[in-house]
Design a protein around this motif. Structure first.
Motif, mmCIF file in Angstrom:
data_model
loop_
_atom_site.group_PDB
_atom_site.id
_atom_site.type_symbol
_atom_site.label_atom_id
_atom_site.label_comp_id
_atom_site.label_asym_id
_atom_site.label_seq_id
_atom_site.Cartn_x
_atom_site.Cartn_y
_atom_site.Cartn_z
ATOM 1 N N ALA A 1 0.830 -1.213 0.000
ATOM 2 C CA ALA A 1 0.000 0.000 0.000
ATOM 3 C C ALA A 1 0.865 1.264 0.000
ATOM 4 O O ALA A 1 0.527 2.255 -0.642
ATOM 5 N N GLN A 2 2.005 1.221 0.697
ATOM 6 C CA GLN A 2 2.878 2.398 0.781
ATOM 7 C C GLN A 2 3.685 2.612 -0.497
ATOM 8 O O GLN A 2 3.904 3.742 -0.923
ATOM 9 N N ARG A 3 4.144 1.541 -1.137
ATOM 10 C CA ARG A 3 5.085 1.687 -2.253
ATOM 11 C C ARG A 3 4.437 1.519 -3.629
ATOM 12 O O ARG A 3 4.906 2.099 -4.596
ATOM 13 N N ALA A 4 3.393 0.670 -3.720
ATOM 14 C CA ALA A 4 2.757 0.456 -5.024
ATOM 15 C C ALA A 4 1.411 1.149 -5.131
ATOM 16 O O ALA A 4 0.833 1.209 -6.205
ATOM 17 N N GLY A 5 0.891 1.646 -4.011
ATOM 18 C CA GLY A 5 -0.404 2.333 -4.038
ATOM 19 C C GLY A 5 -1.509 1.458 -3.485
ATOM 20 O O GLY A 5 -1.483 0.232 -3.611
ATOM 21 N N VAL A 6 -2.481 2.109 -2.861
ATOM 22 C CA VAL A 6 -3.594 1.387 -2.241
ATOM 23 C C VAL A 6 -4.430 0.659 -3.292
ATOM 24 O O VAL A 6 -4.880 -0.471 -3.084
ATOM 25 N N ALA A 7 -4.627 1.305 -4.469
ATOM 26 C CA ALA A 7 -5.486 0.705 -5.493
ATOM 27 C C ALA A 7 -4.921 -0.620 -5.982
ATOM 28 O O ALA A 7 -5.624 -1.636 -6.016
ATOM 29 N N ALA A 8 -3.636 -0.616 -6.354
ATOM 30 C CA ALA A 8 -3.015 -1.845 -6.843
ATOM 31 C C ALA A 8 -3.027 -2.926 -5.766
ATOM 32 O O ALA A 8 -3.214 -4.112 -6.055
ATOM 33 N N THR A 9 -2.861 -2.524 -4.521
ATOM 34 C CA THR A 9 -2.868 -3.483 -3.413
ATOM 35 C C THR A 9 -4.246 -4.116 -3.246
ATOM 36 O O THR A 9 -4.366 -5.334 -3.074
ATOM 37 N N ALA A 10 -5.297 -3.290 -3.289
ATOM 38 C CA ALA A 10 -6.660 -3.814 -3.123
ATOM 39 C C ALA A 10 -7.024 -4.763 -4.255
ATOM 40 O O ALA A 10 -7.597 -5.835 -4.022
ATOM 41 N N VAL A 11 -6.681 -4.391 -5.485
ATOM 42 C CA VAL A 11 -6.999 -5.258 -6.628
ATOM 43 C C VAL A 11 -6.266 -6.585 -6.492
ATOM 44 O O VAL A 11 -6.844 -7.658 -6.680
ATOM 45 N N ALA A 12 -4.969 -6.542 -6.150
ATOM 46 C CA ALA A 12 -4.185 -7.773 -6.027
ATOM 47 C C ALA A 12 -4.766 -8.692 -4.950
ATOM 48 O O ALA A 12 -4.833 -9.909 -5.125
ATOM 49 N N SER A 13 -5.219 -8.112 -3.834
ATOM 50 C CA SER A 13 -5.788 -8.917 -2.748
ATOM 51 C C SER A 13 -7.047 -9.646 -3.203
ATOM 52 O O SER A 13 -7.211 -10.838 -2.971
ATOM 53 N N LYS A 14 -7.935 -8.907 -3.845
ATOM 54 C CA LYS A 14 -9.233 -9.493 -4.169
ATOM 55 C C LYS A 14 -9.175 -10.373 -5.408
ATOM 56 O O LYS A 14 -9.967 -11.303 -5.551
ATOM 57 N N MET A 15 -8.245 -10.070 -6.334
ATOM 58 C CA MET A 15 -8.124 -10.901 -7.531
ATOM 59 C C MET A 15 -7.609 -12.299 -7.212
ATOM 60 O O MET A 15 -7.682 -13.205 -8.033
ATOM 61 N N SER A 16 -7.084 -12.502 -6.015
ATOM 62 C CA SER A 16 -6.559 -13.812 -5.642
ATOM 63 C C SER A 16 -7.629 -14.887 -5.652
ATOM 64 O O SER A 16 -7.317 -16.078 -5.682
ATOM 65 N N LEU A 17 -8.904 -14.475 -5.646
ATOM 66 C CA LEU A 17 -9.966 -15.474 -5.663
ATOM 67 C C LEU A 17 -9.951 -16.299 -6.953
ATOM 68 O O LEU A 17 -10.475 -17.410 -6.988
ATOM 69 N N VAL A 18 -9.331 -15.764 -8.029
ATOM 70 C CA VAL A 18 -9.237 -16.523 -9.282
ATOM 71 C C VAL A 18 -8.474 -17.821 -9.033
ATOM 72 O O VAL A 18 -8.922 -18.917 -9.420
ATOM 73 N N LEU A 19 -7.299 -17.726 -8.402
ATOM 74 C CA LEU A 19 -6.506 -18.912 -8.118
ATOM 75 C C LEU A 19 -7.242 -19.845 -7.164
ATOM 76 O O LEU A 19 -7.189 -21.067 -7.314
ATOM 77 N N THR A 20 -7.943 -19.280 -6.170
ATOM 78 C CA THR A 20 -8.665 -20.095 -5.188
ATOM 79 C C THR A 20 -9.746 -20.927 -5.862
ATOM 80 O O THR A 20 -9.877 -22.133 -5.623
ATOM 81 N N VAL A 21 -10.534 -20.292 -6.730
ATOM 82 C CA VAL A 21 -11.631 -20.985 -7.412
ATOM 83 C C VAL A 21 -11.091 -22.036 -8.376
ATOM 84 O O VAL A 21 -11.558 -23.184 -8.406
ATOM 85 N N LEU A 22 -10.071 -21.673 -9.175
ATOM 86 C CA LEU A 22 -9.505 -22.623 -10.140
ATOM 87 C C LEU A 22 -8.878 -23.814 -9.423
ATOM 88 O O LEU A 22 -8.986 -24.952 -9.879
ATOM 89 N N PHE A 23 -8.229 -23.565 -8.280
ATOM 90 C CA PHE A 23 -7.631 -24.653 -7.518
ATOM 91 C C PHE A 23 -8.708 -25.605 -7.007
ATOM 92 O O PHE A 23 -8.551 -26.830 -7.067
ATOM 93 N N ALA A 24 -9.833 -25.059 -6.510
ATOM 94 C CA ALA A 24 -10.927 -25.900 -6.004
ATOM 95 C C ALA A 24 -11.499 -26.758 -7.136
ATOM 96 O O ALA A 24 -11.812 -27.938 -6.935
#
Length: 284
Positions: A80-103
């Motif tokens: 959040a400090q170095r890459a920006g809050v927006a990029a951090t929030a997107v990266a956190s929530k986009m992780s559901l792609v890997l979670t769903v595909l893994f399941a």
């Protein structure tokens, strides 16, 4: 569905508490350490780990997830400090792609065209709701959101695997407690090594950390309960939780902080609601 909504509500509350921390100047790492011990106490009051049988089966997963919990919190702050809050929030929530595909890959979960359309719309909604143009990011820091993306996915996959392969009705309630306890011990060692002793004298750290711990425990407790008892596959549970987190987050930020969503966020919210309907329609 009530368990999914409860999990999402408490997860959205976590983001709001971090916003309050920033306003109140609560130092993050010591507050996170206090939060994990508060969450451990909450869990012990609900169901004492030392009374549950078969703890050896979940000892290693709990320790590994504890390490990941504290590390991902730290990475979130750095990103959040170095890459920006927006990029951090997107990266956190986009992780559901890997979670769903893994399941789908590991557990053979399948969904129809409506389910795939719902997942695609959910991702679109997450990106549109989270993204804010940020021109201040420094070149070369993309590695932090990337690590956050992978780390959050590993945490979700680890919780899902443990719930399926190791948890029993007797250990289901104590699993979040053990994870928080491990994270608290590791965080304490980290804070001591980083010479953060003086920060623990601040009453703000203890008040904020305790409140965060209660909410944190409730969020993980309801995630585990939703995976076990929501009556739907995990490939549907995770997208639904992320969608409802967005809706709660927007509503609470407008009510409590008088924030005004942008046009793109409104479109993202609409995509999320439509995704919610499609995923629910695709359920067997």
């Amino acid at each position: 569905m009530a368990l999914v909504i409860a999990a999402a509500f408490f997860m959205a509350l976590l983001f709001l508490l971090f916003k309050v921390f920033e306003q109140r100047r609560v130092e993050l790492l010591p507050a996170i350490v206090v939060n994990y011990f508060a969450a451990f106490i909450c869990g012990s009051m609900v169901s004492a780990p030392w009374k549950a049988p078969g703890l050896e089966a979940i000892a290693l997963p709990s320790a590994l997830l504890g390490v990941l919990f504290i590390a991902i919190f730290y990475l979130t702050g750095l990103s959040a400090q170095r890459a920006g809050v927006a990029a951090t929030a997107v990266a956190s929530k986009m992780s559901l792609v890997l979670t769903v595909l893994f399941a789908m890959y590991l557990y053979g979960e399948r969904t129809g065209p409506l389910g795939w359309a719902g997942i695609a719309l959910a991702l679109t909604g997450v990106v549109l709701s989270s993204w804010v143009p940020n021109r201040s990011a420094v070149r070369g820091v993309w590695i932090l959101p990337t690590m956050l993306f992978l780390g959050n996915a590993v945490i979700d996959i680890g919780i899902n695997w443990t719930q399926r392969m190791r948890l029993t009705p007797e250990t289901e309630a104590v699993f979040p407690t053990l994870v928080f306890g491990c994270a608290g011990v590791i965080g304490t060692l980290w804070a001591v090594a980083g010479r953060k002793h003086a920060s623990f004298l601040s009453h703000r750290v203890w008040v904020g950390g305790t409140l965060l711990g209660v909410v944190n425990y409730a969020s993980l407790y309801f995630v585990v309960q939703a995976l076990a008892h929501a009556g739907m596959p995990s490939s549907s549970v995770y997208p639904l939780i992320n969608i409802v987190v967005i809706l709660f987050g927007v509503a609470l930020s407008v009510l409590l902080f008088q924030e005004r969503p942008r046009r793109g966020q409104y479109i993202g919210i609409a995509c999320s609601v439509l995704a919610l309907v499609l995923i629910l329609q695709a359920l067997p």
